[in-house]
Design a protein around this motif. Structure first.
Motif, PDB file in Angstrom:
ATOM      1  N   GLN A  23     -14.449 -21.333 -33.577  1.00 19.05           N
ATOM      2  CA  GLN A  23     -13.065 -21.042 -33.972  1.00 19.05           C
ATOM      3  C   GLN A  23     -12.099 -21.363 -32.835  1.00 19.05           C
ATOM      4  OE1 GLN A  23     -12.617 -16.991 -35.225  1.00 19.05           O
ATOM      5  NE2 GLN A  23     -10.433 -16.940 -34.784  1.00 19.05           N
ATOM      6  N   PRO A  24     -11.028 -22.102 -33.097  1.00 20.17           N
ATOM      7  CA  PRO A  24     -10.038 -22.380 -32.040  1.00 20.17           C
ATOM      8  C   PRO A  24      -9.403 -21.082 -31.526  1.00 20.17           C
ATOM      9  CG  PRO A  24      -9.717 -23.817 -33.933  1.00 20.17           C
ATOM     10  CD  PRO A  24     -10.696 -22.766 -34.367  1.00 20.17           C
ATOM     11  N   VAL A  25      -8.975 -21.132 -30.272  1.00 25.13           N
ATOM     12  CA  VAL A  25      -8.336 -19.979 -29.642  1.00 25.13           C
ATOM     13  C   VAL A  25      -6.907 -20.353 -29.275  1.00 25.13           C
ATOM     14  CG1 VAL A  25      -8.346 -18.488 -27.600  1.00 25.13           C
ATOM     15  CG2 VAL A  25     -10.492 -19.009 -28.772  1.00 25.13           C
ATOM     16  N   ARG A  26      -5.957 -19.556 -29.696  1.00 30.33           N
ATOM     17  CA  ARG A  26      -4.535 -19.865 -29.446  1.00 30.33           C
ATOM     18  C   ARG A  26      -4.112 -19.478 -28.036  1.00 30.33           C
ATOM     19  NH1 ARG A  26      -0.791 -17.263 -31.836  1.00 30.33           N
ATOM     20  NH2 ARG A  26      -2.005 -15.380 -32.217  1.00 30.33           N
ATOM     21  N   THR A  27      -4.730 -18.446 -27.489  1.00 35.46           N
ATOM     22  CA  THR A  27      -4.313 -17.940 -26.184  1.00 35.46           C
ATOM     23  C   THR A  27      -4.865 -18.823 -25.060  1.00 35.46           C
ATOM     24  OG1 THR A  27      -6.161 -16.401 -26.392  1.00 35.46           O
ATOM     25  CG2 THR A  27      -3.976 -15.542 -26.828  1.00 35.46           C
ATOM     26  N   GLU A  28      -3.978 -19.302 -24.205  1.00 34.09           N
ATOM     27  CA  GLU A  28      -4.393 -20.156 -23.082  1.00 34.09           C
ATOM     28  C   GLU A  28      -4.853 -19.347 -21.886  1.00 34.09           C
ATOM     29  OE1 GLU A  28      -1.828 -23.566 -22.114  1.00 34.09           O
ATOM     30  OE2 GLU A  28      -0.650 -22.983 -23.870  1.00 34.09           O
ATOM     31  N   LEU A  29      -4.376 -18.109 -21.781  1.00 31.93           N
ATOM     32  CA  LEU A  29      -4.739 -17.245 -20.667  1.00 31.93           C
ATOM     33  C   LEU A  29      -4.895 -15.832 -21.199  1.00 31.93           C
ATOM     34  CD1 LEU A  29      -3.291 -17.209 -17.079  1.00 31.93           C
ATOM     35  CD2 LEU A  29      -3.277 -15.084 -18.401  1.00 31.93           C
ATOM     36  N   VAL A  30      -5.916 -15.122 -20.733  1.00 33.29           N
ATOM     37  CA  VAL A  30      -6.137 -13.741 -21.157  1.00 33.29           C
ATOM     38  C   VAL A  30      -6.222 -12.842 -19.926  1.00 33.29           C
ATOM     39  CG1 VAL A  30      -7.687 -12.114 -22.307  1.00 33.29           C
ATOM     40  CG2 VAL A  30      -7.326 -14.389 -23.283  1.00 33.29           C
ATOM     41  N   ILE A  31      -5.451 -11.770 -19.951  1.00 34.59           N
ATOM     42  CA  ILE A  31      -5.587 -10.711 -18.955  1.00 34.59           C
ATOM     43  C   ILE A  31      -6.475  -9.643 -19.573  1.00 34.59           C
ATOM     44  CG2 ILE A  31      -4.376  -8.999 -17.555  1.00 34.59           C
ATOM     45  CD1 ILE A  31      -1.891 -10.803 -17.740  1.00 34.59           C
ATOM     46  N   ASP A  32      -7.650  -9.494 -19.013  1.00 31.65           N
ATOM     47  CA  ASP A  32      -8.688  -8.668 -19.625  1.00 31.65           C
ATOM     48  C   ASP A  32      -8.777  -7.295 -18.955  1.00 31.65           C
ATOM     49  OD1 ASP A  32     -11.065  -7.606 -20.710  1.00 31.65           O
ATOM     50  OD2 ASP A  32     -12.240  -8.569 -19.116  1.00 31.65           O
ATOM     51  N   ARG A  33      -8.661  -6.241 -19.778  1.00 29.78           N
ATOM     52  CA  ARG A  33      -8.809  -4.867 -19.280  1.00 29.78           C
ATOM     53  C   ARG A  33      -9.869  -4.104 -20.072  1.00 29.78           C
ATOM     54  NH1 ARG A  33      -6.478  -3.432 -14.690  1.00 29.78           N
ATOM     55  NH2 ARG A  33      -5.950  -1.387 -15.515  1.00 29.78           N
ATOM     56  N   LEU A  34     -10.710  -4.814 -20.803  1.00 31.56           N
ATOM     57  CA  LEU A  34     -11.603  -4.153 -21.742  1.00 31.56           C
ATOM     58  C   LEU A  34     -13.043  -4.644 -21.668  1.00 31.56           C
ATOM     59  CD1 LEU A  34     -11.526  -2.077 -24.105  1.00 31.56           C
ATOM     60  CD2 LEU A  34     -11.115  -4.009 -25.638  1.00 31.56           C
ATOM     61  N   ALA A  35     -13.230  -5.933 -21.396  1.00 29.90           N
ATOM     62  CA  ALA A  35     -14.547  -6.543 -21.597  1.00 29.90           C
ATOM     63  C   ALA A  35     -15.597  -6.073 -20.605  1.00 29.90           C
ATOM     64  CB  ALA A  35     -14.424  -8.065 -21.541  1.00 29.90           C
ATOM     65  N   HIS A  36     -15.182  -5.495 -19.470  1.00 30.59           N
ATOM     66  CA  HIS A  36     -16.171  -4.971 -18.531  1.00 30.59           C
ATOM     67  C   HIS A  36     -16.960  -3.829 -19.153  1.00 30.59           C
ATOM     68  CE1 HIS A  36     -18.005  -4.394 -14.657  1.00 30.59           C
ATOM     69  NE2 HIS A  36     -17.650  -3.121 -14.620  1.00 30.59           N
ATOM     70  N   TRP A  37     -16.354  -3.152 -20.152  1.00 33.84           N
ATOM     71  CA  TRP A  37     -16.981  -1.979 -20.746  1.00 33.84           C
ATOM     72  C   TRP A  37     -17.527  -2.238 -22.141  1.00 33.84           C
ATOM     73  CZ3 TRP A  37     -17.333   1.085 -16.798  1.00 33.84           C
ATOM     74  CH2 TRP A  37     -16.325   1.103 -15.834  1.00 33.84           C
ATOM     75  N   TYR A  38     -16.989  -3.247 -22.845  1.00 32.73           N
ATOM     76  CA  TYR A  38     -17.364  -3.465 -24.240  1.00 32.73           C
ATOM     77  C   TYR A  38     -17.880  -4.888 -24.439  1.00 32.73           C
ATOM     78  CZ  TYR A  38     -14.890   0.889 -25.020  1.00 32.73           C
ATOM     79  OH  TYR A  38     -14.491   2.193 -24.957  1.00 32.73           O
ATOM     80  N   TYR A  39     -19.071  -4.990 -25.047  1.00 30.09           N
ATOM     81  CA  TYR A  39     -19.741  -6.274 -25.157  1.00 30.09           C
ATOM     82  C   TYR A  39     -19.035  -7.250 -26.101  1.00 30.09           C
ATOM     83  CZ  TYR A  39     -23.766  -4.189 -22.761  1.00 30.09           C
ATOM     84  OH  TYR A  39     -24.581  -3.599 -21.842  1.00 30.09           O
ATOM     85  N   HIS A  40     -18.516  -6.768 -27.215  1.00 26.60           N
ATOM     86  CA  HIS A  40     -17.938  -7.691 -28.193  1.00 26.60           C
ATOM     87  C   HIS A  40     -16.782  -8.501 -27.602  1.00 26.60           C
ATOM     88  CE1 HIS A  40     -15.731  -9.164 -31.692  1.00 26.60           C
ATOM     89  NE2 HIS A  40     -16.867  -9.071 -32.381  1.00 26.60           N
ATOM     90  N   PRO A  41     -15.760  -7.867 -27.029  1.00 24.96           N
ATOM     91  CA  PRO A  41     -14.694  -8.682 -26.429  1.00 24.96           C
ATOM     92  C   PRO A  41     -15.175  -9.492 -25.234  1.00 24.96           C
ATOM     93  CG  PRO A  41     -14.355  -6.347 -25.995  1.00 24.96           C
ATOM     94  CD  PRO A  41     -15.431  -6.433 -27.004  1.00 24.96           C
ATOM     95  N   ARG A  42     -16.198  -8.993 -24.522  1.00 21.57           N
ATOM     96  CA  ARG A  42     -16.744  -9.767 -23.405  1.00 21.57           C
ATOM     97  C   ARG A  42     -17.299 -11.095 -23.895  1.00 21.57           C
ATOM     98  NH1 ARG A  42     -21.734  -7.340 -20.102  1.00 21.57           N
ATOM     99  NH2 ARG A  42     -20.183  -5.738 -19.628  1.00 21.57           N
ATOM    100  N   GLU A  43     -18.051 -11.056 -24.992  1.00 25.61           N
ATOM    101  CA  GLU A  43     -18.642 -12.289 -25.506  1.00 25.61           C
ATOM    102  C   GLU A  43     -17.579 -13.208 -26.100  1.00 25.61           C
ATOM    103  OE1 GLU A  43     -21.715 -12.824 -24.542  1.00 25.61           O
ATOM    104  OE2 GLU A  43     -21.403 -10.845 -23.652  1.00 25.61           O
ATOM    105  N   TRP A  44     -16.498 -12.628 -26.649  1.00 25.59           N
ATOM    106  CA  TRP A  44     -15.389 -13.468 -27.120  1.00 25.59           C
ATOM    107  C   TRP A  44     -14.732 -14.195 -25.949  1.00 25.59           C
ATOM    108  CZ3 TRP A  44     -10.123 -13.645 -26.173  1.00 25.59           C
ATOM    109  CH2 TRP A  44      -9.382 -14.512 -27.001  1.00 25.59           C
ATOM    110  N   LEU A  45     -14.546 -13.504 -24.829  1.00 23.43           N
ATOM    111  CA  LEU A  45     -13.956 -14.130 -23.653  1.00 23.43           C
ATOM    112  C   LEU A  45     -14.823 -15.269 -23.143  1.00 23.43           C
ATOM    113  CD1 LEU A  45     -12.628 -11.102 -21.562  1.00 23.43           C
ATOM    114  CD2 LEU A  45     -11.262 -12.823 -22.749  1.00 23.43           C
ATOM    115  N   LYS A  46     -16.138 -15.044 -23.114  1.00 25.93           N
ATOM    116  CA  LYS A  46     -17.036 -16.109 -22.661  1.00 25.93           C
ATOM    117  C   LYS A  46     -16.919 -17.330 -23.570  1.00 25.93           C
ATOM    118  CE  LYS A  46     -20.577 -13.062 -20.706  1.00 25.93           C
ATOM    119  NZ  LYS A  46     -21.966 -12.583 -20.879  1.00 25.93           N
ATOM    120  N   LYS A  47     -16.898 -17.073 -24.865  1.00 23.98           N
ATOM    121  CA  LYS A  47     -16.744 -18.158 -25.819  1.00 23.98           C
ATOM    122  C   LYS A  47     -15.418 -18.887 -25.590  1.00 23.98           C
ATOM    123  CE  LYS A  47     -14.850 -19.502 -29.944  1.00 23.98           C
ATOM    124  NZ  LYS A  47     -13.512 -20.052 -29.994  1.00 23.98           N
ATOM    125  N   ALA A  48     -14.339 -18.137 -25.396  1.00 18.55           N
ATOM    126  CA  ALA A  48     -13.021 -18.746 -25.216  1.00 18.55           C
ATOM    127  C   ALA A  48     -12.977 -19.614 -23.961  1.00 18.55           C
ATOM    128  CB  ALA A  48     -11.944 -17.659 -25.154  1.00 18.55           C
TER     129      ALA A  48
END
Length: 417
Positions: A57-82
């Motif tokens: 799936q394409p990602v619209r966001t060019e940059l992400v400031i992450d405050r969640l993925a260190h604790w939660y696997y689902h957004p962590r794996e989305w960030l890796k994919k992005a």
């Protein structure tokens, strides 16, 4: 014909409202940026949601400031994919924070010759929940004497998780009774034992891109009072080292929004914690330093997007180790060499030149915003959600006074430039 490029920043958030609101307000103050190629860049942001995703799936966001993925696997794996699929720039990288946690960071900084206190890793108190563990433990785990290790390190010391975060599981160990109790309570957490030193100051350095603020931190105080507003509280050599170490750590591991904690005794600096995937940026704790932190976050985000900076995918730690292994350099020369590599990583000179050209208006705009009703409303809403009703007026006055001091100092700084 003028070409316009729109850049979207994603905010991946936990239970935070104050700094995201401030970031959104300050980002709006940036305005369009026109570069030498005639392209006009406009920056906006949105708060990201958590939902199922197609790996292509394409990602619209060019940059992400992450405050969640260190604790939660689902957004962590989305960030890796992005990052892997869509070249999304990440603050911070889940790849390196997952593999280069506090334990790896300790080891790497020891290799650089920095004064990391003596540290031991001890096995789990309770076995991990895996059917194979009992066999492996029975056959290969060696018995050990926890008290003997502690005696070798010397009291007092600290016991803390190898990966840490948010002061979770950290205990001060003053004697054998504390040692046994803390280890018994550690359960399935893998723990370090780390010696401590008598210190003059506990310095906490917050680094965002190439910018660093070294703050006088008092961990024994309640959160609203931990960051003292202290000017030149470190000797010049120690001040240089603390700022340099924080930026070197970030460049070495590919972290760009991180805090580093150090114990300082005279000119000696002892790094003790420097893998903080979600560094504290709350207005009710940073107070005086809050406007700088959010402004630095806006500046670095804008610089990365408009200049087309690519997110780091590969670490070049060998460059640091090559310096560490040289016999012809003393400690100060090695620190300068590490810092030069870090400044190359962050494009420090180019960053400040770019800010002077494209964001010269931001200091005055932020100063005006901090004095506005909008900021007062942000502060008041944060106090209301943080403190009981009978304490709110007291804390409004407390934080209002500290912010007022920042306004006074910022006016003086801008008048002098």
């Amino acid at each position: 014909m003028t070409q316009t490029r729109n850049h979207l920043i994603g905010l991946l958030l936990g239970a935070e409202e104050d700094w995201p609101t401030a970031f959104e307000a300050l980002l709006a103050l940036v305005g369009p940026i026109t570069t030498d190629d005639g392209v006009t860049h406009e920056l906006t942001s949105e708060r990201l949601t958590i939902e199922p995703f197609d790996l292509r799936q394409p990602v619209r966001t060019e940059l992400v400031i992450d405050r969640l993925a260190h604790w939660y696997y689902h957004p962590r794996e989305w960030l890796k994919k992005a990052a892997l699929m869509n070249d999304t720039y990440l603050l911070n990288s889940p790849f390196t924070f997952q593999s280069m946690e506090k334990h790896s960071a300790y080891v790497a900084l020891m290799r650089l010759g920095l004064k990391v206190p003596e540290t031991w890793l001890v096995p789990y108190k309770n076995p991990v929940d895996n059917v194979r563990w009992a066999y492996t433990s029975a056959k290969y785990n060696q018995p050990f004497d926890l008290k003997a290790i502690a005696n070798e390190l010397g009291y007092p010391m600290y016991m803390k998780p190898f990966d840490g975060g948010g002061w979770r599981g950290v205990s001060r160990i003053d004697d054998e009774k504390d040692l046994v109790k803390a280890y018994d309570e550690s359960g399935e957490m893998l723990m370090h034992l780390q010696s401590t030193v008598e210190y003059d100051h506990f310095a906490r350095a917050l680094s965002i891109g190439p910018e660093t603020m070294v703050m006088d931190f008092r961990p024994e105080q309640p959160m609203h009072n931990r960051y003292a507003v202290s000017y030149d509280f470190l000797q010049p050599s120690a001040g240089k080292q603390t700022a340099a170490i924080s930026r070197i750590v970030n460049a070495m591991f590919g972290w760009e929004f991180n805090s580093c904690e150090m114990l300082v005794k005279g000119d000696d600096v002892y790094p003790i914690d420097y893998a903080n995937a979600c560094p504290d940026v709350a207005v009710t704790s940073l107070h005086y330093y809050f406007p700088w932190a959010i402004k630095a976050l806006v500046r670095w985000s804008a610089f990365c997007l408009v200049t087309g900076r690519k997110g780091p995918m590969d670490l070049e730690m060998r460059r640091y180790f090559d310096v560490a292994d040289r016999d012809d350099l003393d400690d100060e020369q090695k620190l300068d060499a590490y810092l030069a590599i870090a400044d190359e990583y962050f494009d420090t000179a180019a960053y400040w030149a770019w800010c002077d050209r494209h964001l010269s208006h931001l200091d005055a705009a932020v100063l005006e915003w901090v004095q506005s009703d909008a900021f007062d409303s942000l502060l008041r809403s944060t106090v209301v959600t943080t403190y009981p009703a009978h304490e709110r007026d007291t804390f409004m006055a407390h934080f209002g006074g500290l912010i007022g001091l920042w306004v006074k100092d910022e006016k003086a700084r801008l008048a002098a430039t």
